[in-house]
Design a protein around this motif. Structure first.
Motif, PDB file in Angstrom:
ATOM      1  N   CYS A 163       0.799  -1.232   0.000  1.00  0.00           N
ATOM      2  CA  CYS A 163       0.000   0.000   0.000  1.00  0.00           C
ATOM      3  C   CYS A 163       0.831   1.281   0.000  1.00  0.00           C
ATOM      4  O   CYS A 163       0.622   2.176  -0.830  1.00  0.00           O
ATOM      5  N   SER A 164       1.771   1.410   0.930  1.00  0.00           N
ATOM      6  CA  SER A 164       2.538   2.659   1.012  1.00  0.00           C
ATOM      7  C   SER A 164       3.561   2.768  -0.119  1.00  0.00           C
ATOM      8  O   SER A 164       3.966   3.877  -0.491  1.00  0.00           O
ATOM      9  N   GLU A 165       3.955   1.636  -0.682  1.00  0.00           N
ATOM     10  CA  GLU A 165       4.863   1.662  -1.832  1.00  0.00           C
ATOM     11  C   GLU A 165       4.150   2.268  -3.040  1.00  0.00           C
ATOM     12  O   GLU A 165       4.740   3.043  -3.802  1.00  0.00           O
ATOM     13  N   LEU A 166       2.862   1.932  -3.220  1.00  0.00           N
ATOM     14  CA  LEU A 166       2.073   2.530  -4.299  1.00  0.00           C
ATOM     15  C   LEU A 166       2.010   4.040  -4.129  1.00  0.00           C
ATOM     16  O   LEU A 166       2.178   4.789  -5.096  1.00  0.00           O
ATOM     17  N   VAL A 167       1.799   4.500  -2.913  1.00  0.00           N
ATOM     18  CA  VAL A 167       1.747   5.936  -2.651  1.00  0.00           C
ATOM     19  C   VAL A 167       3.093   6.582  -2.948  1.00  0.00           C
ATOM     20  O   VAL A 167       3.175   7.645  -3.578  1.00  0.00           O
ATOM     21  N   GLN A 168       4.156   5.954  -2.505  1.00  0.00           N
ATOM     22  CA  GLN A 168       5.492   6.505  -2.728  1.00  0.00           C
ATOM     23  C   GLN A 168       5.778   6.690  -4.221  1.00  0.00           C
ATOM     24  O   GLN A 168       6.330   7.719  -4.639  1.00  0.00           O
ATOM     25  N   LEU A 169       5.411   5.718  -5.033  1.00  0.00           N
ATOM     26  CA  LEU A 169       5.669   5.792  -6.468  1.00  0.00           C
ATOM     27  C   LEU A 169       4.757   6.797  -7.170  1.00  0.00           C
ATOM     28  O   LEU A 169       5.110   7.320  -8.229  1.00  0.00           O
ATOM     29  N   SER A 170       3.604   7.073  -6.582  1.00  0.00           N
ATOM     30  CA  SER A 170       2.610   7.914  -7.246  1.00  0.00           C
ATOM     31  C   SER A 170       2.800   9.405  -6.983  1.00  0.00           C
ATOM     32  O   SER A 170       2.458  10.234  -7.840  1.00  0.00           O
ATOM     33  N   TYR A 171       3.340   9.749  -5.824  1.00  0.00           N
ATOM     34  CA  TYR A 171       3.449  11.164  -5.449  1.00  0.00           C
ATOM     35  C   TYR A 171       4.863  11.674  -5.678  1.00  0.00           C
ATOM     36  O   TYR A 171       5.790  11.328  -4.952  1.00  0.00           O
ATOM     37  N   LEU A 172       4.991  12.486  -6.732  1.00  0.00           N
ATOM     38  CA  LEU A 172       6.287  13.023  -7.126  1.00  0.00           C
ATOM     39  C   LEU A 172       6.257  14.542  -7.070  1.00  0.00           C
ATOM     40  O   LEU A 172       5.214  15.174  -7.282  1.00  0.00           O
ATOM     41  N   SER A 173       7.401  15.124  -6.800  1.00  0.00           N
ATOM     42  CA  SER A 173       7.529  16.577  -6.811  1.00  0.00           C
ATOM     43  C   SER A 173       7.544  17.087  -8.252  1.00  0.00           C
ATOM     44  O   SER A 173       7.576  16.301  -9.209  1.00  0.00           O
ATOM     45  N   ALA A 174       7.550  18.404  -8.404  1.00  0.00           N
ATOM     46  CA  ALA A 174       7.605  19.001  -9.741  1.00  0.00           C
ATOM     47  C   ALA A 174       8.882  18.602 -10.476  1.00  0.00           C
ATOM     48  O   ALA A 174       8.925  18.581 -11.707  1.00  0.00           O
ATOM     49  N   GLU A 175       9.908  18.267  -9.698  1.00  0.00           N
ATOM     50  CA  GLU A 175      11.185  17.839 -10.289  1.00  0.00           C
ATOM     51  C   GLU A 175      11.231  16.348 -10.580  1.00  0.00           C
ATOM     52  O   GLU A 175      12.239  15.826 -11.049  1.00  0.00           O
TER      53      GLU A 175
END
Length: 217
Positions: free
Chosen positions: A144-156
């Protein structure tokens, strides 16, 4: 008649307060929490996650991503039951109803400094992948948290949530039997210390603004 109409309006208002979709925005995170002293079924993965990541008085056992489109609210998350999947909010709430029929505590978190819509669209590209029971990085399966980590990226294009050493130990330093048995079946050692993420750490992150608690007291 006015008396009964007033009662009906009060009931409608009370039910409306229990509808999380009225508060959720596209790209919000939904955290599932249970009291630290709540007794889960022995040997369950949720119980093992609670023992490993629980702090203070609340165990955050799961994190999901909300997709809000008009009047419809969907959830994108990774679970053993569905793998990485997009399903209606009602399905999510049913899946996480506790064994005594009560609801856990659901918290809305809003990730700061990201394009939330882009995160949702990115998360949907992972739908169909299997749940990662090995909790390892750099494979096709996701937890679950791995999916979130991969999905939320900064503008960079950098991941908003950093990896940290995974912890499977209970607060007393012992290894829950569930983890020992699971990884023995998988033919591997418990990946203690392997880089990863967990929902409790995301919930505590200063990158997540706590918006509201829904359900619970």
């Amino acid at each position: 008649m006015k008396k009964y109409l007033g009662i009906i309006l009060l009931l409608v208002a009370a039910l409306s307060c229990r509808q999380p979709s009225a508060t959720l925005r596209d790209g919000d995170l939904v955290f599932v929490g249970i009291p630290i002293d709540y007794s889960l079924e022995a040997g369950s993965m949720d119980a093992a996650i609670s023992a490993s990541t629980g702090k203070d008085s609340l165990n955050i056992i799961h994190v999901a991503i909300a997709e809000v489109k008009g009047d419809s609210t969907w959830i994108i998350d990774a679970t053993i039951r569905h793998g990485v999947d997009r399903h209606p909010l009602d399905t999510f709430l049913t899946d996480f109803t506790l064994k005594d029929g009560s609801m856990p505590e659901f918290y809305i978190g809003r990730v700061q400094g990201v394009n939330a819509h882009a995160a949702v669209e990115r998360a949907k590209t992972y739908c169909g992948r299997a749940y990662d029971t090995r909790f390892l990085p750099d494979n096709e399966e996701l937890y679950c948290s791995e999916l979130v980590q991969l999905s939320y990226l900064s503008a960079e294009g950098e991941q908003v949530f950093d990896s940290e050493p995974m912890n499977f130990l209970a607060p007393d330093g012992t290894m829950p039997v569930y983890w020992e048995q699971l990884f023995a079946i998988l033919g591997m050692d418990v990946p203690q210390g392997v880089p990863g993420t967990n929902p409790q750490a995301m919930f505590s992150s200063d990158k997540v603004k706590k918006v509201k608690k829904i359900f619970g007291d």
